[in-house]
Motif scaffolding. Structure first.
Motif, PDB file in Angstrom:
ATOM      1  N   THR A   7       9.475  -3.596  -8.165  1.00 38.36           N
ATOM      2  CA  THR A   7       8.055  -3.588  -8.494  1.00 38.36           C
ATOM      3  C   THR A   7       7.319  -2.488  -7.743  1.00 38.36           C
ATOM      4  O   THR A   7       6.368  -1.884  -8.267  1.00 38.36           O
ATOM      5  N   PRO A  11       3.509   1.113  -8.140  1.00 40.97           N
ATOM      6  CA  PRO A  11       2.368   1.662  -7.398  1.00 40.97           C
ATOM      7  C   PRO A  11       2.667   2.976  -6.698  1.00 40.97           C
ATOM      8  O   PRO A  11       1.764   3.810  -6.542  1.00 40.97           O
ATOM      9  N   TRP A  14       2.292   5.509  -9.426  1.00 43.34           N
ATOM     10  CA  TRP A  14       0.876   5.665  -9.759  1.00 43.34           C
ATOM     11  C   TRP A  14       0.135   6.418  -8.658  1.00 43.34           C
ATOM     12  O   TRP A  14      -0.819   7.148  -8.936  1.00 43.34           O
ATOM     13  N   GLY A  15       0.553   6.227  -7.405  1.00 40.63           N
ATOM     14  CA  GLY A  15      -0.079   6.962  -6.325  1.00 40.63           C
ATOM     15  C   GLY A  15       0.151   8.459  -6.430  1.00 40.63           C
ATOM     16  O   GLY A  15      -0.738   9.263  -6.137  1.00 40.63           O
ATOM     17  N   SER A  89     -10.139   4.158  -4.964  1.00 38.79           N
ATOM     18  CA  SER A  89      -8.974   3.395  -4.522  1.00 38.79           C
ATOM     19  C   SER A  89      -9.384   2.108  -3.832  1.00 38.79           C
ATOM     20  O   SER A  89      -8.724   1.074  -3.966  1.00 38.79           O
ATOM     21  N   ALA A  93      -8.451  -1.693  -4.905  1.00 38.06           N
ATOM     22  CA  ALA A  93      -7.697  -2.522  -3.968  1.00 38.06           C
ATOM     23  C   ALA A  93      -8.118  -3.985  -4.013  1.00 38.06           C
ATOM     24  O   ALA A  93      -7.454  -4.839  -3.413  1.00 38.06           O
ATOM     25  N   ALA A 216       7.181   3.350 -14.489  1.00 34.22           N
ATOM     26  CA  ALA A 216       6.291   2.549 -13.650  1.00 34.22           C
ATOM     27  C   ALA A 216       5.902   1.233 -14.331  1.00 34.22           C
ATOM     28  O   ALA A 216       5.933   0.170 -13.698  1.00 34.22           O
ATOM     29  N   TRP A 220       6.677  -2.575 -13.233  1.00 35.34           N
ATOM     30  CA  TRP A 220       5.552  -3.469 -12.967  1.00 35.34           C
ATOM     31  C   TRP A 220       5.653  -4.763 -13.769  1.00 35.34           C
ATOM     32  O   TRP A 220       5.498  -5.865 -13.229  1.00 35.34           O
ATOM     33  N   GLY A 236       0.874  -3.824  -5.252  1.00 33.99           N
ATOM     34  CA  GLY A 236       0.055  -2.753  -5.817  1.00 33.99           C
ATOM     35  C   GLY A 236      -0.763  -2.004  -4.785  1.00 33.99           C
ATOM     36  O   GLY A 236      -1.231  -0.885  -5.055  1.00 33.99           O
ATOM     37  N   ASN A 239      -0.234   1.696  -3.871  1.00 28.47           N
ATOM     38  CA  ASN A 239      -0.811   2.796  -4.652  1.00 28.47           C
ATOM     39  C   ASN A 239      -1.696   3.693  -3.795  1.00 28.47           C
ATOM     40  O   ASN A 239      -1.442   4.895  -3.673  1.00 28.47           O
ATOM     41  N   THR A 242       0.287   5.546  -1.039  1.00 27.05           N
ATOM     42  CA  THR A 242       1.030   6.705  -1.523  1.00 27.05           C
ATOM     43  C   THR A 242       0.103   7.890  -1.757  1.00 27.05           C
ATOM     44  O   THR A 242       0.438   9.033  -1.416  1.00 27.05           O
TER      45      THR A 242
END
Length: 306
Positions: A7, A11, A14-15, A89, A93, A216, A220, A236, A239, A242
């Motif tokens: 998983t 993230p 995506w980061g 971000s 979060a 990704a 996920w 997550g 993300n 990263t």
């Protein structure tokens, strides 16, 4: 742990996508950018799983593609253009807490106190790592980021509810393909002809399509199938971590003490929120009831058997 590690691919990918999109993709074509991200990724996954939707999955694919791909991609683009990465971000979060609340009525996963505490620790870490108090805040940008967070949380939990017994690669392919097809006519109507793409831009789209989207989202949705929604939401949080680490490495800067403390808090929230193996066997086991075992042991044997 293998589902946690798998998983985490999402993230992290995506980061990296923030950096690649900002540096190499056209900034004035959000609808085409989202469509070119979703549709090729869906078609690539369909080549791996040559399955068509059946029954309710025709309309489910359209609904999930609209939520998880079309609307989400466009809102994320708008938020990234209107807000500093740190603020966007930080708003995103909040997703772990939102996913826990949405999962309660949709998939009957009641928020655990430990997951809520870990999400709060992770959110505090993201704020400490990213917020410096110097960013200009755009109200439309905040609304776009909050809407993206809400839409994606609802869409991901809805996918968790509907995807039981369905091949995860196939269902992801249907969502991506539907999302891309929904976006194309809007992109043509609003943004005109498709943009001309140079060699570096094509390579960047290839990375965004295959790694930051196809791989990704498969990772996920696989995690959502095997882990509680609260655990997936906490993962997550990798993300923004990263994004910060990649941005720091690309800029040749070092992490400040504040950023380092925030990074430690985020990682602590993710690690503390991971599922524990029951009894040291790596899975959940139903404990044997001692009273029932004692009664079974004392019960007389059936007639004719020792």
């Amino acid at each position: 742990m293998r589902w946690v590690v798998l998983t985490a691919v999402a993230p992290v990918a995506w980061g990296t996508n923030y950096f690649v999109t900002h540096e190499f993709l056209p900034a004035d074509r959000p609808l085409y950018g989202a469509a070119l991200r979703a549709l090729p990724a869906g078609l690539a996954l369909l080549c791996l799983r040559r399955q068509r939707p059946r029954g309710p999955w025709w309309w489910r694919s359209a609904v999930l593609g609209l939520l998880n791909m079309s609307v989400f991609f466009v809102l994320v683009y708008a938020a990234s253009q209107l807000l500093p990465t740190s603020v966007a971000s930080t708003v995103m979060a909040v997703a772990p807490l939102t996913m826990m609340l949405v999962a309660w009525p949709l998939v009957s996963e009641r928020p655990r106190t430990g997951h809520v505490a870990c999400a709060a620790i992770g959110l505090a870490g993201v704020c400490l790592m990213l917020l410096t108090g110097t960013e200009a805040v755009s109200v439309p940008g905040i609304l776009a980021a909050a809407a993206a967070m809400l839409v994606s949380s609802f869409g991901h939990i809805l996918a968790k509810r509907w995807s039981a017994g369905t091949d995860v690669i196939a269902s992801t392919a249907w969502q991506l393909t539907a999302g891309g097809l929904i976006l194309l006519p809007f992109a043509a109507a609003v943004e005109g002809p498709p943009p001309a793409l140079s060699g570096p831009t094509l390579l960047a789209f290839g990375y965004v399509t295959l790694i930051a989207t196809a791989l990704a989202f498969v990772a996920w949705f696989t995690g959502l199938r095997h882990l509680p929604a609260g655990t997936v939401g906490l993962i997550g949080l990798l993300n923004p971590v990263t994004g910060v680490l990649l941005g720091t490495a690309a800029a040749g800067e070092t992490l400040s003490v504040q950023q380092t403390c925030g990074l430690v808090l985020v990682l602590a929230g993710v690690l503390l929120g991971r599922p524990r193996a029951a009894g040291g066997h790596g899975g959940h086991r139903t404990p044997r009831h001692p009273v029932a075992d004692e009664r079974t042991a004392r019960a007389p044997a059936p007639c004719g058997r020792p």
